[in-house]
Every structure is written in C-alpha cells, then in structure tokens.
Design an enzyme around this catalytic site. Structure first.
Site, PDB file in Angstrom:
ATOM      1  N   LYS A  62       0.864  -1.190   0.000  1.00 58.07           N
ATOM      2  CA  LYS A  62       0.000   0.000   0.000  1.00 58.07           C
ATOM      3  C   LYS A  62       0.897   1.236   0.000  1.00 58.07           C
ATOM      4  O   LYS A  62       1.457   1.615   1.021  1.00 58.07           O
ATOM      5  CB  LYS A  62      -0.894  -0.021   1.259  1.00 58.07           C
ATOM      6  N   GLU A 114       9.323   0.892  11.041  1.00 56.11           N
ATOM      7  CA  GLU A 114      10.378   1.894  10.862  1.00 56.11           C
ATOM      8  C   GLU A 114       9.698   3.232  11.023  1.00 56.11           C
ATOM      9  O   GLU A 114       8.982   3.671  10.137  1.00 56.11           O
ATOM     10  CB  GLU A 114      10.986   1.731   9.466  1.00 56.11           C
ATOM     11  N   CYS A 116      13.540  10.099   7.408  1.00 55.09           N
ATOM     12  CA  CYS A 116      13.366   9.617   8.782  1.00 55.09           C
ATOM     13  C   CYS A 116      14.643   9.775   9.594  1.00 55.09           C
ATOM     14  O   CYS A 116      14.597  10.007  10.787  1.00 55.09           O
ATOM     15  CB  CYS A 116      12.876   8.183   8.787  1.00 55.09           C
ATOM     16  N   GLU A 174       9.153  15.414  15.669  1.00 52.87           N
ATOM     17  CA  GLU A 174       9.711  15.228  14.325  1.00 52.87           C
ATOM     18  C   GLU A 174       9.037  16.229  13.384  1.00 52.87           C
ATOM     19  O   GLU A 174       7.822  16.178  13.201  1.00 52.87           O
ATOM     20  CB  GLU A 174       9.448  13.800  13.850  1.00 52.87           C
TER      21      GLU A 174
HETATM   22  P1  NAP Z   1       1.678   8.189   8.018  1.00 54.04           P
HETATM   23  O1  NAP Z   1       0.281   8.607   8.244  1.00 54.04           O
HETATM   24  O2  NAP Z   1       2.358   7.406   9.063  1.00 54.04           O
HETATM   25  O3  NAP Z   1       1.689   7.405   6.622  1.00 54.04           O
HETATM   26  C1  NAP Z   1       2.456   6.278   6.316  1.00 54.04           C
HETATM   27  C2  NAP Z   1       1.603   5.232   5.622  1.00 54.04           C
HETATM   28  O4  NAP Z   1       0.623   4.699   6.532  1.00 54.04           O
HETATM   29  C3  NAP Z   1       0.803   5.757   4.441  1.00 54.04           C
HETATM   30  O5  NAP Z   1       0.760   4.771   3.435  1.00 54.04           O
HETATM   31  C4  NAP Z   1      -0.561   5.964   5.071  1.00 54.04           C
HETATM   32  O6  NAP Z   1      -1.620   6.019   4.160  1.00 54.04           O
HETATM   33  C5  NAP Z   1      -0.666   4.767   5.959  1.00 54.04           C
HETATM   34  N1  NAP Z   1      -1.681   4.880   7.007  1.00 54.04           N
HETATM   35  C6  NAP Z   1      -2.286   5.998   7.482  1.00 54.04           C
HETATM   36  N2  NAP Z   1      -3.144   5.680   8.473  1.00 54.04           N
HETATM   37  C7  NAP Z   1      -3.105   4.337   8.616  1.00 54.04           C
HETATM   38  C8  NAP Z   1      -3.752   3.408   9.487  1.00 54.04           C
HETATM   39  N3  NAP Z   1      -4.610   3.808  10.401  1.00 54.04           N
HETATM   40  N4  NAP Z   1      -3.455   2.107   9.365  1.00 54.04           N
HETATM   41  C9  NAP Z   1      -2.557   1.693   8.449  1.00 54.04           C
HETATM   42  N5  NAP Z   1      -1.917   2.514   7.600  1.00 54.04           N
HETATM   43  C10 NAP Z   1      -2.171   3.827   7.681  1.00 54.04           C
HETATM   44  O7  NAP Z   1       2.549   9.447   7.709  1.00 54.04           O
HETATM   45  P2  NAP Z   1       2.038  10.833   7.086  1.00 54.04           P
HETATM   46  O8  NAP Z   1       0.713  11.234   7.636  1.00 54.04           O
HETATM   47  O9  NAP Z   1       2.138  10.719   5.630  1.00 54.04           O
HETATM   48  O10 NAP Z   1       3.134  11.815   7.661  1.00 54.04           O
HETATM   49  C11 NAP Z   1       2.948  12.346   8.963  1.00 54.04           C
HETATM   50  C12 NAP Z   1       4.254  12.421   9.700  1.00 54.04           C
HETATM   51  O11 NAP Z   1       4.828  11.132   9.829  1.00 54.04           O
HETATM   52  C13 NAP Z   1       5.336  13.214   9.012  1.00 54.04           C
HETATM   53  O12 NAP Z   1       5.204  14.571   9.224  1.00 54.04           O
HETATM   54  C14 NAP Z   1       6.561  12.639   9.630  1.00 54.04           C
HETATM   55  O13 NAP Z   1       6.789  13.246  10.860  1.00 54.04           O
HETATM   56  C15 NAP Z   1       6.211  11.191   9.827  1.00 54.04           C
HETATM   57  N6  NAP Z   1       6.736  10.319   8.757  1.00 54.04           N
HETATM   58  C16 NAP Z   1       7.819   9.563   9.015  1.00 54.04           C
HETATM   59  C17 NAP Z   1       8.349   8.748   8.035  1.00 54.04           C
HETATM   60  C18 NAP Z   1       9.554   7.921   8.278  1.00 54.04           C
HETATM   61  O14 NAP Z   1      10.146   7.404   7.330  1.00 54.04           O
HETATM   62  N7  NAP Z   1       9.975   7.744   9.512  1.00 54.04           N
HETATM   63  C19 NAP Z   1       7.770   8.712   6.772  1.00 54.04           C
HETATM   64  C20 NAP Z   1       6.638   9.496   6.535  1.00 54.04           C
HETATM   65  C21 NAP Z   1       6.139  10.271   7.535  1.00 54.04           C
HETATM   66  P3  NAP Z   1      -2.013   7.462   3.579  1.00 54.04           P
HETATM   67  O15 NAP Z   1      -0.947   7.804   2.628  1.00 54.04           O
HETATM   68  O16 NAP Z   1      -3.296   7.278   2.923  1.00 54.04           O
HETATM   69  O17 NAP Z   1      -2.103   8.395   4.764  1.00 54.04           O
END
Ligand code: NAP
Ligand code: MG
Length: 506
Positions: free
Chosen positions: A205, A279, A313, A410
């Site tokens: 996904k 991760e 990250c 973060e």
């Molecule tokens: P996120 O919500 O954690 O998204 C990561 C993945 O999880 C996406 O594919 C997302 O789908 C999916 N997802 C969302 N809600 C879910 C749920 N309830 N169950 C299972 N999967 C789910 O990250 P984001 O909202 O894009 O970013 C928010 C913050 O996360 C950033 O500002 C950053 O601080 C952090 N982040 C960290 C990393 C890392 O590599 N450590 C990477 C990205 C973001 P959708 O795309 O549809 O939301």
C-alpha cells in the site's frame, strides 16, 4: 536529454487513469472510485489513480494467499530462480531509470538527478544485494545432549545420539507493506526485496500522495517474471492501510511512517498476532565537537537536514555544537541554506524541491512558528517560498531549549535546530533525551572520543564524521520509539522468516 525522454515516456504512461495490481491483473477499485495525485511543485493533478478500499485489500490478500499456497509456481520456484528474478528486476530499474525518475519527480517533487543516484541506484543495489542472499537462507543441524521428556518404556530407551535435529527457515507468509511518500520507489523496494528473497508474498500500500512509481514498479515486477499474485499493489488512503493491518489472513506487516500510525498498526495487529516490523519517526541528534574538521562538519550538518528536503526519517534535525565552534557553525549553515536553490525537481538547477503536500507544509510552518512563540530565533529561512507549490525555505533555528515543541517533535522538513554545549556528557545526555532513537552522528578528530560517543548514543545508526552514508549491506532501524526490527543487511531478511525445528528419531 535523458530527462526529456524519461518525461515523455512518463507522460505517455500517465495518459490514462492508473489501475491497481491484484493477482497479476490491472484492475480498477471495486467501488469504481479514483483519487488524484498532485504535483507538489504546481499543486496540479497528475493523473487519477484507482482508490483501493477494504474490498480491494481483501481481493489482494486472497491473491497473495493463493500465490503462497504449497505447490504454487512461487512456492515451487528454486532459491536460485528467485535470485535471478531479483537481478532481472534490478536491471529493469536501470533500463527504465529516466522514466522512473521523471515519475518520481512529478509525484514527489524531489530533484530528478538526485532520484537517479539516491533512489534508483540505491534501489538497484538493494535488489542485487538481496538476490545474493536468496540461495543462502540456511537452517542448521543441532547436536542435542538430552531428550528431556520421558519416553514410553515399551518403545525402548532412546538417547540423544539417536536423534537428528535440524532447523528449516521458512517464509513467514503473506506480508502487508505500508509505506510513506518521502522515498516512494525506494520504500517499495525496501519492502519487496526481502519478500522476494525469502519467498513470501505481499500486498503493498503506497502513500496516497505518491502512488505512481509503486504502480510502475508493479509492472516491472511482472516483467521480471515474478508469478502473478506474489506482489499486489493497492494504492489508497489510510483506510486501505488499516484494512491490511487488521486483516486476519495477513501474517506480517512491514510499516514505514509515523510513530502515531505505528501505534495504530500495533493495535490492529493484535487480532491475529501478526509479526511486525516498524520503521518510525526520528529526531536525530548530530554532535559537533570543537576539534572536528569544522568545514566538513558544517557541510555534513547541512546535508543531514536538507537532503531530501528534510523529509527523511534519519534527518539530522537536532544539532549540538561545542561552544567554541558554535558561532562559526551557525554562520556556515546560514550561508549554505541561503545558497540552496528551490524549484521544480525537473529543473536541473534545483537543489531542493517542494514539500509533499499543503498539509505537510502547514505542519512544518506550524512547528517553526511554535518555536518563535516559545522564544527561539530564526537564523535563516522560516517561511514559505513563493506562492505556488509547497516550498519551505531551508531553516535554521537557534536559542532553542530542550522542552520546546520544535526540539521534541519530528518536523519532517528542512528545519534544523542548533544548541551549544560545554561538555561531552552534556551533549550525550541532550542527544539521548528524545523518545526517538533512529540515527545520530558525531564529528571530532579525536578517535577515542568518536567511538566512545558512538557507543553512548542510543540510536540504530551512528555516523562518525559523516551523515546519510548508506549501503544495502548495512542494517538499519530504530531504538526506542523509532521502531522494531531491522531492514537491509543480513538482518534485513530475518523478520520475513520463521524457524521450524525438526526433531527426528533415527
Ligand atoms: P503516516 O500517516 O504514518 O503514513 C504512512 C503510511 O501509513 C501511508 O501509506 C498511510 O496512508 C498509511 N496509514 C495511514 N493511516 C493508517 C492506518 N490507520 N493504518 C494503516 N496505515 C495507515 O505518515 P504521514 O501522515 O504521511 O506523515 C505524517 C508524519 O509522519 C510526518 O510529518 C513525519 O513526521 C512522519 N513520517 C515519518 C516517516 C519515516 O520514514 N519515519 C515517513 C513518513 C512520515 P495514507 O498515505 O493514505 O495516509
Ligand atoms: Mg503526488
């Protein structure tokens, strides 16, 4: 030239709505719904993409399960054939590198040339590295010293020498992989390489903001000869991710993203006690001692936070500088930040592209203003750049205290905080004073201080006089709330395998 060709091929591929990959077929969502993916440099729609929901996740999991059934073409395939497929896939990434880089630059905004080296070459090397492991997954023969449980007397006495005990390392099964938008293709490869190496199957996904390269990668997976149903790609929103995390027929979730969603996945996995690798986020400290090569340390600190727009990250987002070097380091960072050219990732002169979305841009600007209202100062940047596209100026914040929101959370953008310190103990305590523990770095010419500090830092990766240097052979993952498990390196396949002990009486 290569860019123009890549862009032309990408535009051809984008001429119609993009379907999802389930069981070797390209299909639209069961609901018929689509969503638009945006170019973050222009805020314009690139293409409509099939919007996977729970029903599609169900279909994809069923396809992945069928592909994993004993006797399926995938299960009958030899390890060396899997290895060959991984190499073919690596070659296909290179053969299509310009198109993939153009797609990634359009969808994510990052500079095209940096995608070629940072995303596509790294992805290729991961596939080659893992290809080398596919036929080296071995169990062991275990000498035993006792049989422990009393044996029925009528069957005759049996001693340890009458046994052959060995282990089999078997694929864990159907893996649900949920990935973020910061390295869309690279993350798809991080997740699919160990699946293909170990003989698992998967449902991938991608993030809603960046579905395109994962879908194009799905085509290359089929072209490489991966049997149908082994890899399924279901673009969609968080509800699709949640359906995967909750699915009772998924054996493992491999997730990269926020710590917040990581916690939700942990809860969802309880239903059938799925295996999990997580991760998650980071707030990585970078420690510069005054005896370091200060010019190199300034360049490294700038790279640590501005690489990939800080949407990384492992970004070195908290900088600690020994007081005698503090002023010089801050001045050097300000100069480096001023020189970075912001623009479209398709423009060869661009150093930094836009943030991924309006939401992410607003979030980053919110962290900056919270810092200002808590008493911090902006040494450079701090604002949105331009009025079209989600650009944020490279930003350096000073006069920061450890309890400030911008120092604890973060930010996931090009925003660096800088704090002076007086002793190594003070620097290490501050560096470790985060709930995260993904990465860290130390800069010094004192070899003893370097290694002592590396030992003291609580993080899954520590660089010495470097930052972001990486290779497919290096295991990576988080301490503390930065996650569970390791990816890449020899350890990168461990969580995709389970061990069966076979105890045979001879
Ligand atoms: P996120 O919500 O954690 O998204 C990561 C993945 O999880 C996406 O594919 C997302 O789908 C999916 N997802 C969302 N809600 C879910 C749920 N309830 N169950 C299972 N999967 C789910 O990250 P984001 O909202 O894009 O970013 C928010 C913050 O996360 C950033 O500002 C950053 O601080 C952090 N982040 C960290 C990393 C890392 O590599 N450590 C990477 C990205 C973001 P959708 O795309 O549809 O939301
Ligand atoms: Mg997009």
């Amino acid at each position: 030239m290569a860019l123009q060709e890549g862009l032309a091929r990408a535009r051809g591929w984008l001429a119609k709505p993009r379907p999802m990959l389930i069981g070797g077929e390209w299909v639209m969502a069961a609901s018929g719904e689509t969503f638009e993916t945006l170019d973050p440099a222009t805020e314009e729609s690139i293409v409509a993409v099939a919007k996977g929901g729970p029903e599609d996740v169900d279909r994809a999991v069923a396809a992945a399960r069928r592909a994993f059934e004993p006797g399926s073409p995938w299960r009958r395939m030899t390890p060396r054939s899997r290895s060959r497929i991984l190499r073919r896939l690596a070659d296909l990434l290179q053969e299509n590198r310009d198109e993939l880089a153009a797609l990634e630059s359009l969808d994510n905004g990052k500079p095209y040339t940096k995608i070629l080296s940072g995303d596509i070459d790294f992805s290729t090397n991961i596939l080659y590295y893992m290809a080398g492991l596919a036929d080296k997954i071995e169990g062991s023969v275990i000498p035993i010293s006792a049989t422990e449980v009393p044996w029925p007397a009528e069957l005759g006495a049996q001693g340890p020498a009458d046994y052959l005990v060995y282990t089999l390392r078997e694929p864990v099964g159907v893996v649900g992989s949920i990935i973020p938008w910061n390295f869309p293709l690279l993350m798809a490869v991080f997740k699919s390489a160990p699946v293909l190496t170990t003989g698992c199957t998967m449902v991938l996904k991608p993030a809603e903001q960046t579905p395109l390269t994962a879908l194009r990668f799905g085509e290359l997976i089929l072209e490489a000869g991966v049997p149908e149903g082994v890899v399924n790609v279901v673009p969609g929103f968080g509800d699709a991710g949640a359906a995967l995390a909750n699915h009772l027929d998924v054996d493992k979730i491999a997730f990269t993203g926020s710590t917040e969603v990581g916690r939700l996945i942990l809860k969802a996995a309880a239903g059938n006690l799925k295996r999990l690798t997580l991760e998650l986020g980071g707030k990585s400290p970078n420690v510069i001692f005054a005896d370091a090569d200060i010019d190199a340390a300034i360049a490294g600190a700038a790279h640590s936070i501005f690489f990939n727009h800080g949407e990384c990250c492992t970004a070195g987002s908290r900088l600690y500088v020994e007081r005698p070097a503090y002023e010089r380091v801050v001045a050097g960072l300000v100069e480096k930040a001023r020189r970075l050219k912001l623009g479209s990732g398709l423009d060869a002169a661009t150093d930094m592209g836009p943030m991924i979305s309006q939401e992410q841009m607003d979030r980053i600007l919110g962290f900056i203003s919270s810092g200002i209202s808590e008493g911090a100062n902006i040494a450079v940047g701090g604002k949105r750049f331009g009025d079209r596209g989600y650009f944020v100026e490279p930003t350096v914040i000073t006069d920061v205290r450890e309890e400030m929101t911008c120092q604890r959370e973060e930010i996931f953008g090009p925003v660096l905080t800088v704090v002076p310190f007086d002793t190594a103990e003070e620097a290490i305590a501050a560096a470790n004073g985060s709930r995260y523990g993904l990465a860290a770095a130390v800069w010094t010419r004192d070899i003893s201080k370097a290694h002592k500090t590396a030992r003291a830092l609580r993080a899954g990766t520590v660089w010495i006089n470097s930052y972001h240097a990486d290779d497919a052979s290096i295991p990576r993952g988080g301490y503390k709330e930065s996650g569970w498990g390791r990816e890449l390196g020899l350890e990168g396949i461990v969580d995709y395998l389970q061990t069966k002990a076979v105890i045979a009486q001879l």
